[in-house]
Scaffold this motif. Sequence first.
Motif, PDB file in Angstrom:
ATOM      1  N   GLY A  17       0.832  -1.197   0.000  1.00 16.52           N
ATOM      2  CA  GLY A  17       0.000   0.000   0.000  1.00 16.52           C
ATOM      3  C   GLY A  17       0.863   1.241   0.000  1.00 16.52           C
ATOM      4  O   GLY A  17       1.976   1.246   0.530  1.00 16.52           O
ATOM      5  N   LEU A  18       0.358   2.316  -0.557  1.00 18.47           N
ATOM      6  CA  LEU A  18       1.141   3.533  -0.701  1.00 18.47           C
ATOM      7  C   LEU A  18       1.292   4.259   0.622  1.00 18.47           C
ATOM      8  O   LEU A  18       2.338   4.805   0.933  1.00 18.47           O
ATOM      9  N   PHE A  19       0.215   4.284   1.435  1.00 21.20           N
ATOM     10  CA  PHE A  19       0.220   5.118   2.624  1.00 21.20           C
ATOM     11  C   PHE A  19       0.420   4.342   3.919  1.00 21.20           C
ATOM     12  O   PHE A  19       0.896   4.889   4.897  1.00 21.20           O
ATOM     13  N   ASP A  20       0.026   3.080   3.972  1.00 19.39           N
ATOM     14  CA  ASP A  20       0.141   2.342   5.220  1.00 19.39           C
ATOM     15  C   ASP A  20       0.891   1.034   5.059  1.00 19.39           C
ATOM     16  O   ASP A  20       0.832   0.169   5.923  1.00 19.39           O
ATOM     17  N   GLY A  21       1.610   0.866   3.972  1.00 16.28           N
ATOM     18  CA  GLY A  21       2.380  -0.354   3.761  1.00 16.28           C
ATOM     19  C   GLY A  21       3.646  -0.035   2.999  1.00 16.28           C
ATOM     20  O   GLY A  21       4.278   0.988   3.232  1.00 16.28           O
ATOM     21  N   ASN A  22       4.043  -0.917   2.087  1.00 18.78           N
ATOM     22  CA  ASN A  22       5.188  -0.618   1.231  1.00 18.78           C
ATOM     23  C   ASN A  22       4.919  -1.205  -0.147  1.00 18.78           C
ATOM     24  O   ASN A  22       4.430  -2.325  -0.278  1.00 18.78           O
ATOM     25  N   LEU A  23       5.221  -0.418  -1.168  1.00 19.91           N
ATOM     26  CA  LEU A  23       4.862  -0.784  -2.531  1.00 19.91           C
ATOM     27  C   LEU A  23       5.571  -2.050  -2.994  1.00 19.91           C
ATOM     28  O   LEU A  23       5.063  -2.766  -3.853  1.00 19.91           O
ATOM     29  N   THR A  24       6.731  -2.338  -2.425  1.00 24.29           N
ATOM     30  CA  THR A  24       7.469  -3.529  -2.830  1.00 24.29           C
ATOM     31  C   THR A  24       7.052  -4.770  -2.050  1.00 24.29           C
ATOM     32  O   THR A  24       7.587  -5.850  -2.287  1.00 24.29           O
ATOM     33  N   ASP A  25       6.099  -4.622  -1.114  1.00 28.62           N
ATOM     34  CA  ASP A  25       5.557  -5.758  -0.365  1.00 28.62           C
ATOM     35  C   ASP A  25       6.654  -6.519   0.365  1.00 28.62           C
ATOM     36  O   ASP A  25       6.637  -7.747   0.463  1.00 28.62           O
ATOM     37  N   ARG A  26       7.623  -5.784   0.896  1.00 26.05           N
ATOM     38  CA  ARG A  26       8.739  -6.428   1.598  1.00 26.05           C
ATOM     39  C   ARG A  26       8.301  -6.924   2.972  1.00 26.05           C
ATOM     40  O   ARG A  26       7.602  -6.213   3.701  1.00 26.05           O
ATOM     41  N   PRO A  27       8.696  -8.136   3.368  1.00 19.45           N
ATOM     42  CA  PRO A  27       8.417  -8.567   4.734  1.00 19.45           C
ATOM     43  C   PRO A  27       9.121  -7.653   5.729  1.00 19.45           C
ATOM     44  O   PRO A  27      10.261  -7.228   5.514  1.00 19.45           O
ATOM     45  N   GLY A  28       8.433  -7.317   6.797  1.00 18.87           N
ATOM     46  CA  GLY A  28       9.022  -6.448   7.809  1.00 18.87           C
ATOM     47  C   GLY A  28       9.110  -5.000   7.406  1.00 18.87           C
ATOM     48  O   GLY A  28       9.775  -4.220   8.087  1.00 18.87           O
ATOM     49  N   GLY A  29       8.431  -4.598   6.329  1.00 17.00           N
ATOM     50  CA  GLY A  29       8.545  -3.220   5.879  1.00 17.00           C
ATOM     51  C   GLY A  29       7.621  -2.257   6.594  1.00 17.00           C
ATOM     52  O   GLY A  29       7.871  -1.061   6.619  1.00 17.00           O
ATOM     53  N   GLY A  30       6.545  -2.763   7.184  1.00 20.65           N
ATOM     54  CA  GLY A  30       5.545  -1.900   7.798  1.00 20.65           C
ATOM     55  C   GLY A  30       6.005  -1.283   9.106  1.00 20.65           C
ATOM     56  O   GLY A  30       7.098  -1.568   9.617  1.00 20.65           O
TER      57      GLY A  30
END
Length: 310
Positions: free
Chosen positions: A92-105
């Motif tokens: 997600g752009l605002f509450d996650g990470n666009l690359t869907d990386r584990p541990g990115g949030g």
Amino acid sequence: MGAWQRAAFEFAVDGAVAAASAVRRRNHDPFPPSPIDGVNDWTAPLSAQRPRPVVLVHGTGVGVRDTWDVIAAALVADGYRVFAVEHGRRRGLFDGNLTDRPGGGDIADSAIELSGFVESVRRATGAERVDIVAHSMGGVVARQYLRFSGGADPAAPENNKVGRLVMLGATNHGITFGTMQLIGMAAERLGLPLGALSDAALGRSLAQQMVGSSFLDRLNEGGDTVPGVQYTVIASRDDQVSTPPERTFLTAGDGSRVRNIWVQDIDPSAQVDHMQLCTHEVAVDIVREALGSAAVGADGALETRAESCG
């Protein structure tokens, strides 16, 4: 709408629904499977020799299999019930990470995910407490869980849900990530919004781990530890990610015990980088010792032993 446009639309909708369903399963399944044999077996009983389950918590950008395959196999062979959580992975752009990386949030969100996972482990096994082994940012996630997300009760440590926390290259007091922090600061001064771009692409957790972050200031305010938990902090002088590596070490507060150890204290010739902390024989044996299944001498000699659960 033409036939090809309708087909494209339906394909997009189906893909979105499938992705959303996958995210729901990943984020809300209380008993998720694991890609590693013997891990997240939700039905096997605890043994009398290993009465406390072990929960593995990965760091930033590297998921369960690539972090834990070696350590998990060793602990399963030692007779532990081993569980591994995947956290901080939300696109997600605002509450996650666009690359869907584990541990990115956001690390605080990952700590809440860890809390739910630990409750599932306790419910499935009947154990009052778990032990946690965490790599890199996973150590900070675990400490956030202990301090702010229900993992420990400072007023009544006998109610803690965690007995031991073993950390490998944890980013406890902030990192410079080599020269990345200096480059980012210089770019920001020139008006380049690298911080915002990094948060969107890689996730908020990277910035939260940098030296001087408000997140770490709050986490470490009042001390490094909580009462009733035994901490083992493992570092390597060759770590080029959690830098400077000595910033991983903790200071024991009232009612806690801390052991800070360099891999090179056991084997001065060992060359162990950040990820090799999860695979190098010496580091793996220190983890086993910290959990109570092995004893490592100054000469690196190893003997197995049964756990005394307290």
